[in-house]
Design an enzyme around this catalytic site. Structure first.
Site, PDB file in Angstrom:
ATOM      1  N   ASP A 411       0.812  -1.211   0.000  1.00 43.28           N
ATOM      2  CA  ASP A 411       0.000   0.000   0.000  1.00 43.28           C
ATOM      3  C   ASP A 411       0.850   1.268   0.000  1.00 43.28           C
ATOM      4  O   ASP A 411       2.028   1.253   0.362  1.00 43.28           O
ATOM      5  CB  ASP A 411      -0.888  -0.015   1.252  1.00 43.28           C
ATOM      6  CG  ASP A 411      -2.167   0.789   1.079  1.00 43.28           C
ATOM      7  OD1 ASP A 411      -2.300   1.530   0.091  1.00 43.28           O
ATOM      8  OD2 ASP A 411      -3.053   0.663   1.946  1.00 43.28           O
ATOM      9  N   GLU A 466     -13.845   2.469   0.795  1.00 39.14           N
ATOM     10  CA  GLU A 466     -13.155   3.005   1.968  1.00 39.14           C
ATOM     11  C   GLU A 466     -13.430   4.488   2.158  1.00 39.14           C
ATOM     12  O   GLU A 466     -13.410   5.001   3.280  1.00 39.14           O
ATOM     13  CB  GLU A 466     -11.649   2.762   1.860  1.00 39.14           C
ATOM     14  CG  GLU A 466     -10.961   3.547   0.756  1.00 39.14           C
ATOM     15  CD  GLU A 466      -9.441   3.408   0.787  1.00 39.14           C
ATOM     16  OE1 GLU A 466      -8.941   2.599   1.573  1.00 39.14           O
ATOM     17  OE2 GLU A 466      -8.774   4.116   0.020  1.00 39.14           O
TER      18      GLU A 466
END
Length: 685
Positions: A411, A466
């Site tokens: 990430d 998200e």
């Protein structure tokens, strides 16, 4: 270092207005079906036009490459051309859309004096070109690339604008909205990530993208204030500075964009052409143009669903322990996954000490957890910040291998410069050696590498669910835009599955207990519509266990497909997709905030019954009160003796999903026995 703004100003001066039609001969290339044509010319410089059924889509588009301050493509002198026609079948290692893809195109390779060539391909689904060089120098610097996509007329474009500061940093998660705006209305210099989808005046949609990117920076797009979109590239980084463990920003950059081999093929520049909006969903050009798989044995690559901890903030109710980053919590996730046949769980942020992947958080007994997961046949995937992973790659992979980890979620890259592109390839290569999957978040470029590295099982670079933890932007209108835009690039880890569903009026931002916008069935349909071979169940196991009927349905939806059909759809409005896995079919329909009644023609994809007992359908439909109570749904089960037309009603922000399987054929009638009876028939004389 020349400023990006200065470079942009110089390029804008060069672009100007379309050149007058040249008098030199034109090299014409047509697609196999004859609808698409590409005209390439070399006077005064390399340029091309694209037409569909004779109607211009792109006019006087330009291309050149500045290698060691020599502009290839400018004042080009063609020394020869070679053509070929290809008609092959490609079998993907991971069946994102289909078990087999048609790779059918006509190609012309245009050799030019000075040790370079440009290859154009015309598919029925679009056009692509790339530079190739065979230079004396072993290593060269690329100071810039001109790729000017000049559309024949002004038109709306779904443009993922990266904002006014993008050109200063090229620093982004690539998580933008795709809002239509006319090409000429975008402020000159405004940058966008990929793809830009243009609704051309001629009719077809055209998606601008790239493919087969390696040892080179990622393509961005820059508005010009005209009908043209121009290429922009992050410069090569010379110095960088980290903020916390994740935001590693370039503080000093070179005046070149790449350091690369003198002999090589450069990335493809792609113009996908879609006569129907739905053709953007089935279009596989980006995949087909990639280098074939670099993993010899792909049998270990296992797509599947994932129970994910981060979105739901590990909210577990009624458990005899304190939920958090601890062994008991993750054993609960493992048990939930095992109960529903979910293949993996992810341990997201918090499982390791910040900055050190080799130090497990207190309270987490990794060997005990992994032993429990193995006993329940559930794989474990670990999250990692990219820079920490890059710095500790060899040691971390060795530790993960010893533990039996199945994959890594990497990430926060947020950059597309050449070293970060090289990082993607390095990670995929190293993890493949240890038979590990990788799910890249924090950037979209790995979506362009999934054929080359099939263990890149999914990618983010999308404004997914998200965002509902801190905003209201990932709403149904956005959700029905993504299949035609971001998903065109490759797998899209949107992370669906919310069980707390809200209308616009009911929605609240609650970071630790998030909810979704739209109905329950809107979420369920995402598991069919959205392509992600590693598909998340983003909500809490507590919510899924409470909503057992919904969970039982979504947990059985495959994540890879043998066939995909788009039954209907309009970008930004609604979408209806049918997908086949084996002999079973799944259908997903989603709408924006407009309620709709859609007709689904089952006969358009279901084979006839042919005496096999017809079909059995289980469907999840918006409840009659879903407009006010978006968690409301109806589970419907119906026998379908033959494929028919169904009318389905979608609430505002609604959806519909179905699984359709072969019904059991009636037992044959045996002479002397009654049909369906277990004892001999008794007959009167």
């Amino acid at each position: 270092m020349r400023s990006v703004g200065a470079i942009a100003a110089a390029l804008l001066a060069l672009w100007g207005a379309p050149a007058a039609p040249p008098s030199t001969p034109t090299i014409r290339l047509q697609s196999p079906g004859g609808h698409l044509s590409v005209d390439v010319r070399a006077a005064p410089d390399l340029a091309y036009d694209v037409a569909y059924d004779g109607k211009p889509l792109v006019a006087d588009a330009r291309l050149s490459l500045d290698v060691d301050h020599r502009r290839l493509g400018v004042a080009a002198r063609i020394t020869g051309t070679t053509t070929r026609a290809v008609n092959e079948r490609v079998t993907p290692a991971v069946h994102l859309k289909a078990a087999a893809l048609a790779d059918r195109y006509n190609e012309v390779r245009i050799a030019c004096a000075g040790g370079y060539a440009v290859t154009f391909r015309a598919y029925d689904e679009g056009v692509a070109y790339r530079f190739e060089t065979a230079l004396d120098a072993a290593q060269v610097k690329v100071f810039g690339e001109e790729a000017l996509f000049r559309f024949a007329a002004d038109a709306p474009v779904f443009y993922p604008d990266e904002g006014p500061d993008a050109e200063k940093t090229f620093f982004s998660h690539n998580e933008q909205l795709f809002k239509p705006v006319n090409l000429t209305a975008i402020p000159a210099g405004e940058l966008a990530s990929l793809p830009a989808v243009v609704a051309t005046a001629a009719g077809p949609k055209v998606a601008v993208a790239e493919a087969d990117i390696e040892s080179y920076p990622g393509l961005w797009l820059r508005a010009t204030g005209t009908t043209a979109l121009a290429a922009a590239f992050p410069p090569y980084p010379l110095e960088e500075k980290a903020a916390r463990d994740r935001d590693v920003k370039v503080t000093r950059a070179a005046d070149y964009i790449a350091v690369t081999a003198g002999t090589r093929a450069y990335p493809w520049r792609v113009l996908a052409v879609a006569p129907r909006d739905g053709d953007l969903i089935t279009n596989s050009l980006v995949y087909l143009l990639q280098r074939p798989s670099q993993i010899a044995d792909t049998s270990w690559i296992k797509p599947g669903q994932v129970a994910w901890d981060w979105w739901n903030d590990r909210n577990l109710a009624g458990v005899p322990f304190k939920p958090g980053v601890n062994t008991e919590t993750y054993k609960f996730y493992v048990d939930f996954a095992a109960k529903y046949g979910i293949d993996y769980i992810i341990l997201d942020e918090g499982w390791y000490k910040t900055g050190n992947l080799l130090q497990v958080a207190p309270g987490l007994d990794m060997p005990a957890l992994l032993a429990h997961a193995r006993a329940r046949h559930v794989g474990v995937i670990l999250w990692a910040v990219w820079k920490t992973f890059a710095d500790q790659l060899d040691a971390a992979v060795a530790q993960f291998d010893a533990w039996g980890i199945k994959g890594v979620k990497v990430d926060f890259m947020q950059r597309d410069d050449q070293p970060v592109i090289d990082f993607y390839h390095r990670v995929a290569r190293e993890l493949a050696k240890h038979k590990m999957l990788v799910d890249f978040h924090g950037g979209q470029r790995p979506a362009l590498m999934t054929r080359t590295w099939p263990n890149i099982i999914s990618t983010e670079g999308v404004k997914g669910m998200e965002h509902l933890k801190w905003s209201n932007v990932s709403d149904p209108e956005h959700n029905v835009t993504l299949p035609f835009t971001r998903m065109f690039l490759g797998p899209m880890d949107y992370t669906p599955g919310a069980m707390l569903n809200a209308t616009r009026g009911q929605f609240r931002i609650v970071f630790h207990q998030p909810m979704s916008l739209g109905t329950r069935c809107h979420q369920v349909a995402m598991y069919v519509v959205y392509e992600s071979p590693l598909q998340m169940l983003a909500d809490s196991p507590t919510n899924y266990l409470r909503e057992a009927e919904t969970t039982a349905f979504i947990s059985k939806i495959p994540t890879v497909w043998d066939e995909t059909r788009v039954l209907d759809g309009r970008i930004g409005d609604y979408v209806v997709v049918a997908r086949r896995a084996g002999s079973d079919w799944y259908v997903g329909a989603m709408t924006d905030w407009t309620p709709r009644e859609l007709e689904i023609d089952l006969a358009s994809f279901l084979p006839p019954s042919d005496g096999h007992g017809g079909w059995q359908m289980v469907a999840f439909a918006d409840g009659p009160d879903a407009e006010r109570a978006p968690t409301s749904y109806r589970r419907e089960s119906a026998a379908l003796p033959a494929p028919a037309r169904l009318k389905v009603k979608l609430a505002p922000g609604g959806g519909w999903a179905a699984r359709i399987v072969r019904a059991a054929a009636p037992a044959p009638i045996t002479p002397g026995r009654e049909s369906g009876a277990g004892a001999p028939a008794t007959r009167k004389p």
